[in-house]
Scaffold this motif. Sequence first.
Motif, PDB file in Angstrom:
ATOM      1  N   GLU A   1       0.935  -1.135  -0.109  1.00  0.00           N
ATOM      2  CA  GLU A   1      -0.251   0.175  -0.011  1.00  0.00           C
ATOM      3  C   GLU A   1       1.031   1.132  -0.039  1.00  0.00           C
ATOM      4  OE1 GLU A   1      -4.009   0.966   2.508  1.00  0.00           O
ATOM      5  OE2 GLU A   1      -2.062   1.566   3.571  1.00  0.00           O
ATOM      6  N   SER A   2       0.650   2.066  -0.894  1.00  0.00           N
ATOM      7  CA  SER A   2       1.313   3.396  -1.040  1.00  0.00           C
ATOM      8  C   SER A   2       0.848   4.264  -0.163  1.00  0.00           C
ATOM      9  CB  SER A   2       1.061   3.988  -2.397  1.00  0.00           C
ATOM     10  OG  SER A   2       2.032   3.217  -3.294  1.00  0.00           O
ATOM     11  N   GLY A   3       1.618   4.977   0.626  1.00  0.00           N
ATOM     12  CA  GLY A   3       1.040   6.130   1.810  1.00  0.00           C
ATOM     13  C   GLY A   3       1.976   6.967   2.240  1.00  0.00           C
ATOM     14  N   TYR A   4       1.709   7.557   3.334  1.00  0.00           N
ATOM     15  CA  TYR A   4       2.768   8.734   3.885  1.00  0.00           C
ATOM     16  C   TYR A   4       2.856   8.327   5.406  1.00  0.00           C
ATOM     17  CZ  TYR A   4       0.046  10.876  -0.005  1.00  0.00           C
ATOM     18  OH  TYR A   4      -0.508  10.894  -1.310  1.00  0.00           O
ATOM     19  N   CYS A   5       4.233   8.718   5.940  1.00  0.00           N
ATOM     20  CA  CYS A   5       4.530   8.585   7.285  1.00  0.00           C
ATOM     21  C   CYS A   5       5.334   9.423   7.750  1.00  0.00           C
ATOM     22  CB  CYS A   5       4.808   7.188   7.647  1.00  0.00           C
ATOM     23  SG  CYS A   5       6.406   6.628   7.257  1.00  0.00           S
ATOM     24  N   ASN A   6       5.321   9.513   8.966  1.00  0.00           N
ATOM     25  CA  ASN A   6       6.609  10.258   9.892  1.00  0.00           C
ATOM     26  C   ASN A   6       6.546  11.708   9.526  1.00  0.00           C
ATOM     27  OD1 ASN A   6       7.027   7.291  10.164  1.00  0.00           O
ATOM     28  ND2 ASN A   6       8.848   8.246  11.189  1.00  0.00           N
ATOM     29  N   GLY A   7       5.290  12.275   9.449  1.00  0.00           N
ATOM     30  CA  GLY A   7       5.060  13.572   9.101  1.00  0.00           C
ATOM     31  C   GLY A   7       4.407  13.879  10.407  1.00  0.00           C
ATOM     32  N   ASP A   8       3.748  15.363  10.485  1.00  0.00           N
ATOM     33  CA  ASP A   8       3.252  15.890  11.444  1.00  0.00           C
ATOM     34  C   ASP A   8       1.613  16.362  11.286  1.00  0.00           C
ATOM     35  OD1 ASP A   8       5.656  16.095  12.842  1.00  0.00           O
ATOM     36  OD2 ASP A   8       6.153  17.716  11.719  1.00  0.00           O
ATOM     37  N   VAL A   9       1.168  16.063  10.339  1.00  0.00           N
ATOM     38  CA  VAL A   9       0.014  16.428   9.741  1.00  0.00           C
ATOM     39  C   VAL A   9      -0.794  15.288   9.610  1.00  0.00           C
ATOM     40  CG1 VAL A   9      -1.714  17.424   7.894  1.00  0.00           C
ATOM     41  CG2 VAL A   9       0.732  18.542   8.266  1.00  0.00           C
ATOM     42  N   LEU A  10      -2.061  15.271  10.149  1.00  0.00           N
ATOM     43  CA  LEU A  10      -2.928  14.219  10.156  1.00  0.00           C
ATOM     44  C   LEU A  10      -3.768  14.414   8.646  1.00  0.00           C
ATOM     45  CD1 LEU A  10      -4.986  14.467  13.569  1.00  0.00           C
ATOM     46  CD2 LEU A  10      -2.729  13.224  12.967  1.00  0.00           C
ATOM     47  N   GLN A  11      -3.770  13.011   8.284  1.00  0.00           N
ATOM     48  CA  GLN A  11      -4.339  12.725   6.871  1.00  0.00           C
ATOM     49  C   GLN A  11      -4.081  13.647   5.764  1.00  0.00           C
ATOM     50  OE1 GLN A  11      -8.652  11.805   7.673  1.00  0.00           O
ATOM     51  NE2 GLN A  11      -8.747  11.048   5.475  1.00  0.00           N
ATOM     52  N   PRO A  12      -2.548  13.650   5.761  1.00  0.00           N
ATOM     53  CA  PRO A  12      -2.404  14.576   4.475  1.00  0.00           C
ATOM     54  C   PRO A  12      -2.689  14.259   3.116  1.00  0.00           C
ATOM     55  CG  PRO A  12      -0.544  13.180   4.969  1.00  0.00           C
ATOM     56  CD  PRO A  12      -1.599  12.807   5.958  1.00  0.00           C
ATOM     57  N   ALA A  13      -2.985  15.222   2.325  1.00  0.00           N
ATOM     58  CA  ALA A  13      -3.196  14.967   1.039  1.00  0.00           C
ATOM     59  C   ALA A  13      -1.883  14.896   0.259  1.00  0.00           C
ATOM     60  CB  ALA A  13      -4.264  16.221   0.208  1.00  0.00           C
TER      61      ALA A  13
END
Length: 185
Positions: free
Chosen positions: A38-50
Amino acid sequence: MNSPVLTASVSERITLGGGCFWCTEAVFERVRGVQHVESGYCNGDVLQPAYEQVCGGKTGHAEVVRVDFDPAVVSLRELLEVFFAIHDPTSLNRQGADVGTQYRSGIYFHHETQEAVAREVLAEAQVAHRGQVVTELLPERNYWPAESYHQHYYARNPEQGYCAFVVAAKVDKFLATFARLTRSD
């Protein structure tokens, strides 16, 4: 008559950032023993980023793939060997023409055993690359799946320019280098 004993396949998960998630997803979908990517985003500070926010570089997220795999078929070490072969772990916040912190190299582990294996493989990569590896090793946090149009992108868009030239080259490199780990289905 004896009933067959059914054993559930044990699944493990690792999250990897090797630049554009279209590339890493396309490769890991071809690895024997990988059950889901699954492609995604992690280890950032924003919830549910686009996607647009992540590309703007202000969320702190990395583009990643979550790889669910059967460790009885493919080991974490083997997955990490593939990971280091298909991207440039010495390039800080970029892969080829893709530039920004979202394209950083990272291994985002889910438990201490994974961290230990990743540290070993990372140390070997450092030796192989003369101490130039910039891959971060951190626990996965604040993960969000990428938008549905990013999932299985290469499989759905092989003729798209980026896919035809960049993603296809990484897939071809995997197939040539890791024939023993290639799915047969």
